[in-house]
Design an enzyme around this catalytic site. Sequence first.
Site, short mmCIF file in Angstrom:
data_model
loop_
_atom_site.label_atom_id
_atom_site.label_comp_id
_atom_site.label_asym_id
_atom_site.label_seq_id
_atom_site.Cartn_x
_atom_site.Cartn_y
_atom_site.Cartn_z
N GLY A 62 -27.90 108.01 -34.53
CA GLY A 62 -26.45 108.28 -34.47
C GLY A 62 -26.02 108.97 -33.20
O GLY A 62 -26.48 108.66 -32.09
N ILE A 63 -25.13 109.91 -33.36
CA ILE A 63 -24.53 110.61 -32.21
C ILE A 63 -25.61 111.37 -31.43
O ILE A 63 -25.60 111.38 -30.20
CB ILE A 63 -23.41 111.55 -32.71
CG1 ILE A 63 -22.25 110.72 -33.29
CG2 ILE A 63 -22.91 112.45 -31.59
CD1 ILE A 63 -21.16 111.54 -33.98
N ASN A 90 -26.26 119.41 -32.69
CA ASN A 90 -25.65 118.19 -33.23
C ASN A 90 -26.02 117.91 -34.68
O ASN A 90 -25.23 117.31 -35.41
CB ASN A 90 -26.06 117.00 -32.34
CG ASN A 90 -25.84 115.68 -33.03
OD1 ASN A 90 -24.71 115.20 -33.15
ND2 ASN A 90 -26.92 115.08 -33.55
N GLY A 130 -26.27 117.55 -38.38
CA GLY A 130 -25.25 117.88 -39.37
C GLY A 130 -25.28 116.89 -40.50
O GLY A 130 -25.76 115.76 -40.35
N LYS A 177 -17.99 116.09 -52.34
CA LYS A 177 -17.53 116.18 -53.74
C LYS A 177 -16.29 117.06 -53.70
O LYS A 177 -16.23 117.98 -52.89
CB LYS A 177 -18.55 116.90 -54.64
CG LYS A 177 -19.76 116.11 -55.02
CD LYS A 177 -19.68 115.69 -56.49
CE LYS A 177 -20.94 114.94 -56.90
NZ LYS A 177 -20.79 113.49 -56.83
N TYR A 220 -18.02 120.76 -46.00
CA TYR A 220 -18.15 120.25 -44.62
C TYR A 220 -17.05 120.83 -43.72
O TYR A 220 -17.31 121.29 -42.61
CB TYR A 220 -18.08 118.72 -44.68
CG TYR A 220 -18.32 118.02 -43.36
CD1 TYR A 220 -19.60 117.95 -42.80
CD2 TYR A 220 -17.27 117.39 -42.69
CE1 TYR A 220 -19.82 117.28 -41.60
CE2 TYR A 220 -17.49 116.71 -41.49
CZ TYR A 220 -18.77 116.66 -40.96
OH TYR A 220 -18.98 116.00 -39.77
P1 NAD Z 1 -26.38 111.04 -38.71
O1 NAD Z 1 -26.58 111.32 -40.16
O2 NAD Z 1 -26.46 109.63 -38.25
O3 NAD Z 1 -27.41 111.92 -37.85
C1 NAD Z 1 -27.64 113.27 -38.10
C2 NAD Z 1 -29.06 113.61 -37.68
O4 NAD Z 1 -29.27 115.00 -37.98
C3 NAD Z 1 -30.09 112.82 -38.48
O5 NAD Z 1 -31.04 112.24 -37.60
C4 NAD Z 1 -30.69 113.84 -39.40
O6 NAD Z 1 -32.04 113.57 -39.74
C5 NAD Z 1 -30.55 115.12 -38.59
N1 NAD Z 1 -30.62 116.29 -39.45
C6 NAD Z 1 -29.99 116.46 -40.64
N2 NAD Z 1 -30.38 117.63 -41.20
C7 NAD Z 1 -31.28 118.20 -40.37
C8 NAD Z 1 -32.03 119.38 -40.41
N3 NAD Z 1 -31.97 120.22 -41.45
N4 NAD Z 1 -32.88 119.66 -39.39
C9 NAD Z 1 -32.97 118.81 -38.34
N5 NAD Z 1 -32.27 117.66 -38.24
C10 NAD Z 1 -31.43 117.35 -39.25
O7 NAD Z 1 -24.99 111.70 -38.34
P2 NAD Z 1 -24.02 111.45 -37.08
O8 NAD Z 1 -22.87 110.64 -37.54
O9 NAD Z 1 -24.79 111.01 -35.89
O10 NAD Z 1 -23.48 112.94 -36.88
C11 NAD Z 1 -23.97 113.82 -35.88
C12 NAD Z 1 -23.08 115.05 -35.85
O11 NAD Z 1 -21.73 114.65 -35.60
C13 NAD Z 1 -23.05 115.82 -37.17
O12 NAD Z 1 -22.98 117.21 -36.88
C14 NAD Z 1 -21.77 115.35 -37.81
O13 NAD Z 1 -21.26 116.28 -38.71
C15 NAD Z 1 -20.89 115.19 -36.60
N6 NAD Z 1 -19.74 114.30 -36.80
C16 NAD Z 1 -19.90 112.97 -37.01
C17 NAD Z 1 -18.77 112.16 -37.18
C18 NAD Z 1 -18.87 110.68 -37.38
O14 NAD Z 1 -17.83 110.02 -37.47
N7 NAD Z 1 -20.05 110.10 -37.43
C19 NAD Z 1 -17.50 112.72 -37.13
C20 NAD Z 1 -17.38 114.09 -36.93
C21 NAD Z 1 -18.51 114.86 -36.74
#
Ligand code: NAD
Length: 470
Positions: free
Chosen positions: A241-242, A311, A313, A318, A376
């Site tokens: 992801g991000i 990053n 998250g 719920k 969240y």
């Molecule tokens: P994603 O679920 O694809 O990736 C998140 C990564 O974080 C995963 O690889 C996961 O294994 C890792 N992770 C989770 N818990 C962990 C832990 N306890 N220790 C270590 N690693 C851990 O999510 P994403 O969409 O790529 O989101 C990345 C960030 O961007 C997050 O903080 C999310 O809240 C934020 N975000 C995403 C969006 C969106 O539209 N996708 C929007 C706003 C914010």
Amino acid sequence: MADRYQQLVNTPIGKLVAKQVGLPNPPRLERYTPGAPVIEGTVLLGAAPGGRLTGAIAGALASAGAETLTAMQDEVRGAAADAGLDAAIFNPDAAPESQRFKALVFDASGIADSEQLHEAWAFLHPVIRRVQRCARVIVLGTPPEDCDVPAQAVAQRALEGLTRAIGKEIRNGGTAQLVYVRPGGEAEVESTLRFLLSPRSAFVSGQVVRIGPSVTETSDTIDWERPLTGKVALVTGAARGIGAAIAEVLARDGAHVVGLDIPAMSQELTAGMDAIGGSVLAADITADDAPAQIASHLLEFHQGVDIVVHNAGVTRDKTLGRMPAELWDTVIAINLTAPQRIDQELFARRAVRDNGRIVCVSSISGIAGNAGQTNYSTSKAGVIGIVQEFAPALADRGVTINAVAPGFIETQMTAAMPIGTREAGRRLNSLSQGGLPVDVAETIAWFASPASRGVTGNIVRVCGQSLLGA
Ligand code: NAD
């Protein structure tokens, strides 16, 4: 996940049908490719009389090699010439109909009261319909809190409405931003102008950025193509992801990336880090010993770290009445408590080098709140709190701290949403589409740049100017 609607309306027939029935027509956004110029097309530079930023803007445009025309005022022409900017004059009455602009940049810092806001209209009105696709409108001013006179503070504050409205009016992938430059921060505008002018800021619109004086004394010359050469960057949640996109972009910009993710994601993480020459750190950031493990790893193998990107998250949605304690606790622990514990350990052990960069990933849910996401939204608002609380203290060591607040980004997290929520998330913004992970990553790379010395305490949304919490 592919945005099939966007693909469809960008076919000739799809475009026609969408227009006939009034459906949104998400434009194809231009994105940065390595080696491309900062901006392809002409920039028009103008200013209200008495602007204190015109010289600095002109200097940045000259350094970026931007083809520029200036407004007709002598003051602007003089500032451009003094800055070594080779710019002809644009006369709206005499210019050919075919003259188009890729960016309109206006120094509004000279505006001292509401009547003088007319200057902004006078500059923008004749040219706003001459902009090309994916154009940039950038207005620069003085933060209201730094104005000496109430009338000036009011007028400078008013600029926020102007740029946000332009962001909603401009079509074809265009964006509009307001950059407030504090007195003494004039020399620090270049990294921000380069980012906002370029396709790197494709999904950033309607934002207000604050730049201050440099938090460091030295200002080394910078390699703008690879500004992070020699830097070590920790990226949490880097397996997909991000986070994976952040790791790629920071590595592209020259950093050695230490990618961290949970042990269960080791395979994906290793493949990603191998592809960018990075290294792997498998850890759950909520584990009791994770902060110590991370600090020890960075100190032992890299003698410290320059860039920390929080990053990792999760969402566990719920409504509040149905949310068990464990879902609440998990989200707060991963998204909010873990970054603080890690920072605390890294600073206590002096693992973050001077002039370091901390970047947190918040969310528009943390700004606007979101039904079904009390946990969240709380965690992501808390992330904004981290930035606001620590920015002043960290500045003593030249360390900056900023956050991105992504809106709807196309990842596995958003692909898992119910289709109605997903479609609404995609369309309810000025660019009527979701952003890509790379859009968040480019914004983080701008914060991470050694040239962004004066950029601290900012929360920048990467949301295509989402209607949520606007
Ligand atoms: P994603 O679920 O694809 O990736 C998140 C990564 O974080 C995963 O690889 C996961 O294994 C890792 N992770 C989770 N818990 C962990 C832990 N306890 N220790 C270590 N690693 C851990 O999510 P994403 O969409 O790529 O989101 C990345 C960030 O961007 C997050 O903080 C999310 O809240 C934020 N975000 C995403 C969006 C969106 O539209 N996708 C929007 C706003 C914010």
